[in-house]
Design an enzyme around this catalytic site. Structure first.
Site, mmCIF file in Angstrom:
data_model
loop_
_atom_site.group_PDB
_atom_site.id
_atom_site.type_symbol
_atom_site.label_atom_id
_atom_site.label_comp_id
_atom_site.label_asym_id
_atom_site.label_seq_id
_atom_site.Cartn_x
_atom_site.Cartn_y
_atom_site.Cartn_z
ATOM 1 C CG HIS A 158 -1.402 3.757 4.433
ATOM 2 N ND1 HIS A 158 -2.638 3.221 4.759
ATOM 3 C CD2 HIS A 158 -0.654 2.733 3.946
ATOM 4 C CE1 HIS A 158 -2.651 1.932 4.469
ATOM 5 N NE2 HIS A 158 -1.461 1.608 3.984
ATOM 6 C CB SER A 164 -0.943 0.015 1.212
ATOM 7 O OG SER A 164 -0.220 -0.177 2.413
ATOM 8 C CG ASP A 190 -4.574 5.429 6.495
ATOM 9 O OD1 ASP A 190 -3.413 5.221 6.905
ATOM 10 O OD2 ASP A 190 -4.997 4.967 5.419
#
Length: 373
Positions: free
Chosen positions: A348, A45, A345
């Site tokens: 991240h 990610s 978040d």
């Protein structure tokens, strides 16, 4: 001995000593020659530019990433990126005057042009086979597909015939491409955090070996330029601080508030990775391997948030709240100034943080490209 392994850590040291490089946006073309013609990327990610919605269209766990306010900073809409804007790979592509690296969709592989690069990274991807962490027997398994490093390499190899037709042509094509391999490792460790630290640490050599094997596999296809990121300081991540909170204050760093044991794991991984990359660099003197330091730039932002314009409580996330709501969920908390935050978040980073790290890496890449030209 081959040429030395170029590391972003060295750049950090030189910067702290007052040495700087003025690298303008057009620096990649300043010599009249673009150092790389395309970018091929693998990872999770921290690198995924949109494979997540394609690979996991029905998965509720990943669905919030495909809703506002993700992507609001730069794109004005969610793109499958786990941030409010651009990722490190986006800044690298822009600085090299290349298009943003498109996500690889196997269903469209024959209909789209990936001559300037493709991104095989997928949110939640592990280095080792996913079956090591999720046996697949549970129909509610949050990882319905294996998107590990090995699988991503298979996708690349299936795309290869559409990019070059001969061994010599592929060697020339991929020799002028940049291969970004990671970040890999963090999901292998995070998915194992309910095990003992001894068991988790025993995974590190396997993870490093898998990364090394992947680099050699890509070299056989003609790849000559690699950027290989290390792993993050997991002990500073909001999700880890929440779900693996400790009762003993001695478990935390008294200055940063990060969990010591998980940061030590990251340092151990990064040390072993750099040692492995140095061995590969010696073995393949015609190949350039750049180590991308994620750990130290993040720790610098944690330790000196004011230097970067961040809020004092730097370990808090901008969007959502661990254990309460995910960013992208209805009614999730959203901070007023995302650019003043390190974490977007629960795991991240914000575009601001990614931009800073990208600039560090680009200085090393530019220096390396100049020396190799």
């Amino acid at each position: 001995m081959g040429k030395p392994l170029f590391t972003v850590s060295l750049l950090l040291l030189l910067a702290n000593l007052g040495w700087t490089w003025a690298v303008p946006a057009s620096s990649a073309l300043s010599s009249g020659r673009r150092p790389y013609r395309s970018i091929f990327s693998f990872g999770n990610s921290y690198t995924d530019t949109g494979n997540n919605p394609v690979i996991f269209p029905e998965n509720d766990l990943f669905d919030p990433v495909n809703r506002p306010p993700y992507g609001s900073k730069f794109f004005g809409r969610p793109t499958g990126r786990c941030s409010n804007g651009r990722l490190i790979i986006d800044f690298i592509a822009q600085r090299l005057a290349l298009p943003l690296v498109p996500p690889y969709n196997p269903a469209l592989a024959q209909n789209e042009s990936f001559l300037q690069g493709a991104n095989f990274a997928v949110m939640a991807a592990t280095t080792l086979d996913a079956a090591r962490f999720h046996d697949g027997s549970n129909p509610g398994n949050k990882y319905p597909l294996n998107t590990s490093l090995g699988v991503q390499l298979e996708w690349f190899e299936s795309l290869k015939p559409s990019l070059c037709g001969t061994a010599r042509g592929c060697e020339k094509f991929f020799g002028r491409s940049l291969f970004i391999l990671g970040e890999f490792g963090v999901n292998d460790y995070h998915d194992s955090f309910e095990k003992s630290m001894t068991e988790i640490t025993s995974l590190v050599p396997e993870v490093i070996s898998a990364i090394s094997i992947a680099i050699e596999r890509l070299i056989t296809h003609g790849a000559k330029n690699f950027l290989v990121p290390g792993t993050i300081p997991s002990g500073c991540v909001p999700a880890i601080l929440h779900y693996f909170a400790k009762d003993d204050p001695a478990e935390y760093n008294s200055t940063t508030g990060c969990l010591n044991v998980y940061n030590k794991l990251g340092m151990h991984h990064n040390l072993m990775l750099q040692e492995a990359l140095e061995k590969l660099q010696d073995r393949y003197p015609g190949v350039t391997i750049i180590y991308g330091d994620l750990f130290n730039p993040m720790m610098e932002m944690v330790e000196s948030p004011a230097k970067f314009g961040f809020v004092k409580d730097v370990l808090t996330m901008c969007c959502g709240k661990p254990g309460a709501s995910l960013c992208g969920d209805d009614g999730a908390n959203l901070c007023e100034e995302p650019s003043a935050r390190l974490f977007w978040d629960d795991i991240h980073l914000t575009e601001t943080a990614y931009h800073y790290i990208a600039n560090r890496w680009l200085r090393s890449m530019y220096s390396t490209a100049t020396e190799s030209s």
